[in-house]
Design an enzyme around this catalytic site. Structure first.
Site, short mmCIF file in Angstrom:
data_model
loop_
_atom_site.label_atom_id
_atom_site.label_comp_id
_atom_site.label_asym_id
_atom_site.label_seq_id
_atom_site.Cartn_x
_atom_site.Cartn_y
_atom_site.Cartn_z
N ASP A 188 -18.50 36.10 -3.75
CA ASP A 188 -18.21 35.03 -4.71
C ASP A 188 -19.42 34.58 -5.52
O ASP A 188 -19.29 34.04 -6.60
CB ASP A 188 -17.60 33.81 -3.98
N HIS A 189 -20.63 34.81 -4.98
CA HIS A 189 -21.81 34.27 -5.65
C HIS A 189 -22.29 35.17 -6.78
O HIS A 189 -22.65 34.73 -7.86
CB HIS A 189 -22.96 34.13 -4.64
N ASP A 199 -23.79 29.60 4.61
CA ASP A 199 -23.82 28.88 3.36
C ASP A 199 -23.80 27.40 3.71
O ASP A 199 -23.03 26.97 4.57
CB ASP A 199 -22.59 29.22 2.50
N ARG A 217 -24.90 20.12 -6.65
CA ARG A 217 -26.37 20.08 -6.71
C ARG A 217 -26.84 20.05 -8.15
O ARG A 217 -26.33 20.83 -8.97
CB ARG A 217 -26.98 21.30 -6.01
N ARG A 266 -30.18 29.56 2.45
CA ARG A 266 -30.72 30.91 2.29
C ARG A 266 -31.97 31.12 3.16
O ARG A 266 -32.97 30.44 3.01
CB ARG A 266 -31.01 31.21 0.81
N SER A 303 -29.91 24.78 -0.01
CA SER A 303 -29.25 26.01 0.41
C SER A 303 -29.66 26.45 1.82
O SER A 303 -30.75 26.13 2.31
CB SER A 303 -29.64 27.10 -0.59
C1 MIC Z 1 -26.05 27.11 -2.91
O1 MIC Z 1 -25.10 26.40 -3.25
O2 MIC Z 1 -27.24 26.74 -3.03
C2 MIC Z 1 -25.76 28.46 -2.33
C3 MIC Z 1 -26.18 29.46 -3.34
O3 MIC Z 1 -24.38 28.60 -2.11
C4 MIC Z 1 -26.52 28.60 -1.02
C5 MIC Z 1 -26.44 29.95 -0.42
C6 MIC Z 1 -27.38 30.95 -1.02
O4 MIC Z 1 -28.52 30.59 -1.36
O5 MIC Z 1 -27.00 32.10 -1.10
C7 MIC Z 1 -26.13 27.60 0.05
O6 MIC Z 1 -25.59 26.56 -0.27
O7 MIC Z 1 -26.41 27.81 1.22
FE1 SF4 Z 2 -21.10 28.65 -4.60
FE2 SF4 Z 2 -23.01 27.24 -3.36
FE3 SF4 Z 2 -22.09 26.49 -5.73
FE4 SF4 Z 2 -20.54 26.28 -3.64
S1 SF4 Z 2 -22.45 25.18 -4.01
S2 SF4 Z 2 -19.94 27.07 -5.63
S3 SF4 Z 2 -21.10 28.05 -2.45
S4 SF4 Z 2 -23.23 28.35 -5.29
#
Ligand code: MIC
Ligand code: SF4
Length: 646
Positions: free
Chosen positions: A64-65, A119, A379, A535, A533
């Site tokens: 999805d990302h 995630d 965010r 990550r 995140s």
């Molecule tokens: C995000 O919203 O920051 C992400 C991208 O979904 C991350 C995961 C990632 O960095 O791949 C998260 O929320 O953990």
């Molecule tokens: Fe995707 Fe993270 Fe954004 Fe949710 S917050 S839509 S999981 S990138």
């Protein structure tokens, strides 16, 4: 003394430890989820454990990302995840099927179960009464292998909801209010449990908006009870058999409590650049808007999209606004297409994006220079949109849609009657984009593209840990700073050497070069270092660059766990004023590091440049101490199995 919801689920799943806040416990994990940008690493790590098949009740791999496919890298990673998932017993949600949290809520989440996801917004499942926790990929890999998940027993904070939301006020405003009250670090070490008479007025997708964005509090997770509203939702998804009632005992005890009167809430917005920088929309004023983005795992449900469609119907998007809409799942998009709501959006001038994270993680739709962008996301960290000068405001779908028409930030209460949307009696169920794993025993070839590079593994903690200070950063540094993600970098999530060239560059473009030239060293941070995140790249990339320790005023939960899993020392100033005494290039040394860590006492770091000692703490459970000494979780696990085989 009765139990609250959190204690009830933990008690059911407890493998080790006592349910005493702040003490380490381990729990059995029923379900896991991964997404593609953390998933490649998680599956590489799962493969490294040598376990043939996942041992959970259900594990799902979502794509999805990273769906732009601007080069072969994305597509290769998808193919790797599809094949590795099939081989090891994991369901595969194909690109186009939707955002992991939205799809999991619709199709797989089960009240009372535990869910571990790679995630940070995995707590979305808390809207269904799950204990749903975000973690680094390695922790999820280990849980897929059947091992328990270790965490500190959280404090439970009750948010007592009373009253009912007024027209035009949304679930997003509830979580923005909680963020205003508690701040982005107010939830650390806690689970937020929603309770009170206001709960029953909220649908499951509304509850999920609230638990989703609870991640921004730094909380371990957030949860709602499972009641008749939950039953109706699951029934409409054809899953009533998955329902159980799950309510706190009437004499349940909570460590903290706050009350929010829903009647008094007004439309809110989180101003740049932090989700807790919250103010009433009417007080911010009618600032000119350049972009509106509706979607993300926070606000992309059918109900959200229907409200937006009703607001847009028969209107035209303001000529100076670019409106993009990403429905959260194939189910949502398909239902909008069938009932004509999609046509209303398109007719109004909305640009429809695929059901994926998209602009939320900077995969396209970067705003123009200095643009004001209203987003229904969770965010608004500086630069996360892909444009450093952009001013991102987080708002409800109602505020976003109305403002897209007026061209200025608008309190929707000025806009006439609020749209009414009923929860459908039946959702459109079609799981044809979820591929089940191959049957046990069937040969599956795992296909790896050239972009997949080995991940770094640490070595045992040496007796002398020495290095220079390579960067000094302020409070609330996010994992988006440590390991930025955007359309250019996301395709390289399985290529740590390449990503390392961008580590901490939003703070200091010279950091990677300096780290390499000095053979690694230390990072100095402020409060809440590593928020955001999950990550683990934000730990693996510093590890690759030779970082031995991060000395900060405090850490965010998931990042600290990721540092420990990588064998990097997360050290906390005993006296915060010592932060001011350290400068870049100061030479630091921890003598007798192994004994100091083993002692469990505060650790002394010698600043050889300044000639003083700095006292730091390292808050580790016995198991985490062993992980640090072994040089990370993988080494620790290997050591355990070697000892077990002797
Ligand atoms: C995000 O919203 O920051 C992400 C991208 O979904 C991350 C995961 C990632 O960095 O791949 C998260 O929320 O953990
Ligand atoms: Fe995707 Fe993270 Fe954004 Fe949710 S917050 S839509 S999981 S990138």
């Amino acid at each position: 003394m009765g139990y609250n919801l959190v204690q009830k689920i933990i008690k059911e799943h407890l493998v080790s430890g006592e349910m005493i806040a702040g003490k380490e416990i381990s729990i059995r994990i029923d379900q896991t989820l991964t997404q593609d940008s953390t998933g490649t690493m998680a599956y590489l790590q799962f493969e490294a454990t040598g376990i043939p098949r996942v041992k959970t009740k259900k594990s799902v791999a979502y794509i999805d990302h990273n769906t732009l496919q601007a080069g072969f890298e994305n597509a290769d990673d998808h193919r790797y995840i599809q094949t590795v998932a099939s081989k090891h017993g994991v369901y595969f949600s194909r690109p186009g099927n939707g955002i992991c949290h939205q799809v999991h809520l619709e199709r797989f989440g089960i009240p009372g179960m535990t869910l571990l996801g790679s995630d940070s917004h995995t707590p979305t499942g808390g809207g269904l009464g799950m204990l749903a926790i975000g973690a680094g990929g390695l922790d999820v890999a280990v849980a897929m292998g059947g091992a328990p998940y270790y965490l500190m027993m959280p404090k439970v904070c009750k948010v007592n909801l009373v009253g009912e939301l007024k027209p035009w006020v949304a679930a997003k405003d509830i979580i923005l209010e909680v963020l205003r009250i508690m701040s982005v670090k107010g939830g650390v070490g806690k689970v937020i449990e929603y309770s009170g008479p206001g709960v029953k007025s909220l649908t499951v997708p509304e509850r999920a908006t609230i638990t989703n964005m609870g991640a921004e509090l730094g909380a371990t997770t957030s949860i709602f009870p499972s009641d008749e509203v939950t039953y109706e939702f699951l029934k409409a998804q054809g899953r009533e058999k998955d329902w159980i009632e799950l309510l706190p005992d009437s004499d349940a005890v909570y460590e903290e409590e706050i009350t929010i009167n829903l009647n008094e809430l007004e439309p809110l917005a989180a101003k740049p650049h932090s989700p807790d920088n919250v103010e009433k929309v009417k007080d911010i004023g009618k600032i000119k808007v350049n972009q509106v983005a509706i979607g993300s795992c926070t606000n992309s449900s059918y109900m959200d999209m229907m409200k937006v469609a009703k607001i847009l119907k028969g209107k035209t998007v303001h000529p100076d606004v670019s409106l993009v809409i990403a429905p959260g799942s194939k189910q949502v998009l398909n239902m909008l297409a069938q009932n004509g709501a999609l046509a209303d959006m398109v007719a109004a001038g909305a640009r429809i994006l695929e059901s994926a994270c998209g602009p939320c993680i900077g995969m396209g739709q970067a705003p123009s220079t200095n643009a004001v962008s209203l987003r229904t996301f969770n965010r608004n960290f500086e630069g996360r949109s892909g444009t450093v000068s952009a001013q991102v405001y987080l708002v409800s779908p109602e505020v976003a849609a109305v403002s897209a028409i007026t061209g200025v930030l608008t309190d929707p209460r000025e806009f006439g009657e609020a749209p009414k949307v009923e929860m459908p009696a039946e959702f459109l169920v079609n799981d044809n984009m979820v591929v089940p794993p191959a049957p046990e025993g069937q040969e599956v070839e795992v296909v790896r593209g050239p972009n997949i590079k080995p991940f770094p593994v640490n070595v045992e903690l040496p007796d002398k840990v020495k290095g220079k200070v390579l960067i000094k950063v302020e409070d609330n540094i996010t994992t988006d700073h440590i390991m930025p993600s955007n359309a250019k970098l996301l395709p390289f999530r399985s290529n740590i050497p390449y990503l390392s060239e961008f580590c901490l560059t939003p703070c200091d473009p010279e950091f990677p070069r300096r780290a390499k030239e000095n053979g690694g060293g230390f990072i100095i941070g402020g409060h809440n270092y590593g928020q955001g995140s999950s990550r683990e790249h934000a730990a693996l990339v510093p590890l690759y660059l030779g970082i031995k320790g991060v000395i900060a005023k405090s850490f965010a939960r998931i990042h600290m766990a990721n540092l420990i899993n990588s064998g990097i020392l997360p050290l906390i100033f005993d006296n915060e004023q010592d932060y001011d005494t350290i400068d870049m290039y100061d030479e630091l040394v921890i003598e007798d590091a192994v004994d100091q860590i083993k002692s469990g006492l505060p650790i002394i770091i010698k600043n050889l440049t300044k000639g003083n000692d700095i006292k730091v703490n390292i808050s580790l459970s016995d198991r985490q101490r062993e992980i640090i000494l072994a040089g990370g979780l993988l080494n620790y696990t290997k050591k355990l199995s070697e000892n077990g085989n002797k």
